[in-house]
Design an enzyme around this catalytic site. Sequence first.
Site, PDB file in Angstrom:
ATOM      1  N   GLY A 100       0.733  -1.107  -0.139  1.00  0.00           N
ATOM      2  CA  GLY A 100      -0.026   0.085   0.054  1.00  0.00           C
ATOM      3  C   GLY A 100       0.873   1.384  -0.008  1.00  0.00           C
ATOM      4  N   ASP A 222      -9.272  12.296  10.211  1.00  0.00           N
ATOM      5  CA  ASP A 222      -8.765  12.074   8.739  1.00  0.00           C
ATOM      6  C   ASP A 222      -9.601  10.935   8.174  1.00  0.00           C
ATOM      7  OD1 ASP A 222      -7.646  12.892   6.486  1.00  0.00           O
ATOM      8  OD2 ASP A 222      -6.170  11.527   6.687  1.00  0.00           O
ATOM      9  N   ASP A 239      -4.801   4.284   9.791  1.00  0.00           N
ATOM     10  CA  ASP A 239      -4.191   5.676   9.435  1.00  0.00           C
ATOM     11  C   ASP A 239      -4.629   6.650  10.473  1.00  0.00           C
ATOM     12  OD1 ASP A 239      -3.190   4.647   7.331  1.00  0.00           O
ATOM     13  OD2 ASP A 239      -4.701   5.251   5.915  1.00  0.00           O
TER      14      ASP A 239
END
Length: 285
Positions: A100, A222, A239
């Site tokens: 990724g 986010d 994340d």
Amino acid sequence: MPLSADTIRTLHPYEVKILLALEQLMKHYQWVPLEIIKKATKFSDSELDFRLRRLIARDMIRYDVVPYEGYSLIFNGYDSMALHALAKKKTISSLGCLIGEGKESRVFEALGLGPVALKFHRVGQRSFQSARVNREYMPGSTHCSWLYASRLSAEREFAALKILHESVNVPLPIDHNRHVIVMSFIPGVNLNKCTLEAPEEVFDEIIRNIRAAYLCGVIHADMSEFNIMVSDGEVTLIDWPQWIEPAHPNAIPILENDLGNLIAYFKRKYNLSYALEEIVQCVIT
């Protein structure tokens, strides 16, 4: 040159010493003068020249004459230092393929005691000034290179995972070094890349996890369809470097933005409608 296990294994101890010296010296220099490196390493002129040329050839450091003659550690070199330290601790034993890549991170498969994922934070890889503006944890008035910014980003994400992993579906934090996090390998695909058979159930599960994170004192800050992994209907939230606490003065607007992104995605792809105000209340009460 791509990152590889062979590159790490064949690093000479003198080259490791130069990388370590550059890491420390770049707290004070954007480009470290040759004489300063020589003073720090105590190598002869010929030895230092040979090792610097090898590191440049391996794309671990860079040489330039503007704004003055000097050397700088770059991401491949910093990656190598973190991997060298993690391998020395036996946290990892081998490095796999890239699985990724985002704007400010790269994720690789690896082996530790079992399959793991390595996340390399690369804050400022594309726009360092933008990263400085958008991340409150980065000091604005002091020297803050991309090394320090990436390291801070990894430390923040690792801290969030440690807080959350017992209550929220997140990767299990295993170890970290510099800007690299070692965490459990999460199977599945990103939410934006799959078509759900039961989107309502998945949405409810995402909101349950966001509420659980809120109760742990963490708001993602986010959140979107790009930061959710899905495997057999189960979700994992990923994340976390930009997280904030519920006591943050802009906590509710930031939470509303997170939830609004998800509501818009499920409306766009699955024609599901949710009221933002109701979902916010569901999370905070």
